[in-house]
Scaffold this active site. Structure first.
Site, mmCIF file in Angstrom:
data_model
loop_
_atom_site.group_PDB
_atom_site.id
_atom_site.type_symbol
_atom_site.label_atom_id
_atom_site.label_comp_id
_atom_site.label_asym_id
_atom_site.label_seq_id
_atom_site.Cartn_x
_atom_site.Cartn_y
_atom_site.Cartn_z
ATOM 1 N N GLU A 217 0.824 -1.214 0.000
ATOM 2 C CA GLU A 217 0.000 0.000 0.000
ATOM 3 C C GLU A 217 0.861 1.268 0.000
ATOM 4 O OE1 GLU A 217 -3.635 0.348 1.985
ATOM 5 O OE2 GLU A 217 -4.215 -1.736 1.664
ATOM 6 N N HIS B 232 -5.146 2.361 0.620
ATOM 7 C CA HIS B 232 -4.443 3.264 -0.295
ATOM 8 C C HIS B 232 -4.332 2.609 -1.660
ATOM 9 C CE1 HIS B 232 -3.160 3.901 3.816
ATOM 10 N NE2 HIS B 232 -2.994 5.174 3.507
ATOM 11 N N LYS C 114 -10.301 5.669 6.652
ATOM 12 C CA LYS C 114 -9.466 6.545 5.810
ATOM 13 C C LYS C 114 -9.190 5.874 4.470
ATOM 14 C CE LYS C 114 -4.704 7.879 5.090
ATOM 15 N NZ LYS C 114 -3.296 7.563 5.426
#
Length: 252
Positions: free
Chosen positions: A86, A143, A170
């Site tokens: 990531e 991510h 997130k």
């Protein structure tokens, strides 16, 4: 919408909070970076432990965490090992990754840990529970440094994080076009207005996505990452400039 309070900082109300990343490779680097950060205007200090050379030695990691805590005494400390897959600097096995995060929780030195969504549901759930037992908050993250998924997929991932017990979901994605930035912002609004019962953090990376780092309060992202020295991801801007823009948007 409930807020998340870490030390005296309330995430999820007012202007988005500024997170900065400390990325020293040695304990000497970690200390000098922390000293350099002491005068900077930010809200949360993220220690990117994947940059730390001795990451597989728990004693060294905890010694460094203690050094950071001695220098930055008043700000929440976020412990983050970003995996290589990531965008991080090193790779650990799932077992090593979970053990590292549990050691951070046990230390009493950190206020928050970052847990990657795709670590595995059982491991993530158990580690969230463990963190919460020790009054440590969890930012759950995902991510994509290559592309921007469809808005529905972004929302689905954020909802999954919420279901797994994240205090703050997130996601950070890479735009290939300007329209990709709008996709991320659209997903943020949809999540924030329809599904979120807690703060979320979203961003579109690189120079193309920089508006997403500034306009979080407009679209529903509760925190943003800025740079004191070296950016930890493409598109980050200086904390001083970031605070100015966030304040302008907050007061408008």
């Amino acid at each position: 919408m409930k807020t998340v309070t870490v030390r005296d900082l309330v995430v999820g109300e007012g202007a988005p909070k500024i997170i900065v990343s400390l990325m020293g490779k040695t304990i000497t680097d970690v200390k000098s970076e922390a000293l350099a950060y002491r005068e900077a205007d930010f809200d949360i200090l993220e220690w990117r432990v994947d940059h730390f050379a001795n990451v597989t030695t728990a004693e060294s990691v905890l010694e460094a965490a203690g050094a950071i805590r001695e220098i930055i005494t008043d700000k929440p400390l976020l412990f983050t090992f970003r995996s290589a897959k990531e965008g991080g600097e090193q790779a650990l096995t799932t077992g090593q990754y979970i053990d590292l995060n549990r050691a951070a929780v046990d230390s009493g030195l950190v206020d928050m840990i970052d847990l990657e969504l795709f670590t595995g549901d059982d491991e993530v759930k158990a580690t969230v529970g463990y963190a919460h037992q020790h009054n440590v908050a969890v930012i759950m993250s995902n991510h994509d440094f290559h592309k921007t998924p469809a808005a529905e997929e972004i929302v689905q991932r954020l909802r999954k994080m919420q279901e797994l017990g994240a205090d703050i979901p997130k996601i950070a994605v890479m735009p290939q076009t300007k329209a990709d930035v709008l996709t991320l912002l659209t997903a943020t609004v949809e999540m924030q207005e329809r599904y979120a019962d807690r703060p979320i953090i979203t961003m579109s990376m690189s120079k193309t996505g920089v508006i997403s780092r500034l306009a979080g309060e407009v679209f529903g992202s509760a925190a943003t990452f800025g740079a004191v020295k070296k950016a930890s991801a493409p598109g980050q801007i200086s904390v001083a400039d970031l605070r100015t823009v966030l304040t302008i948007l907050h007061q408008a």
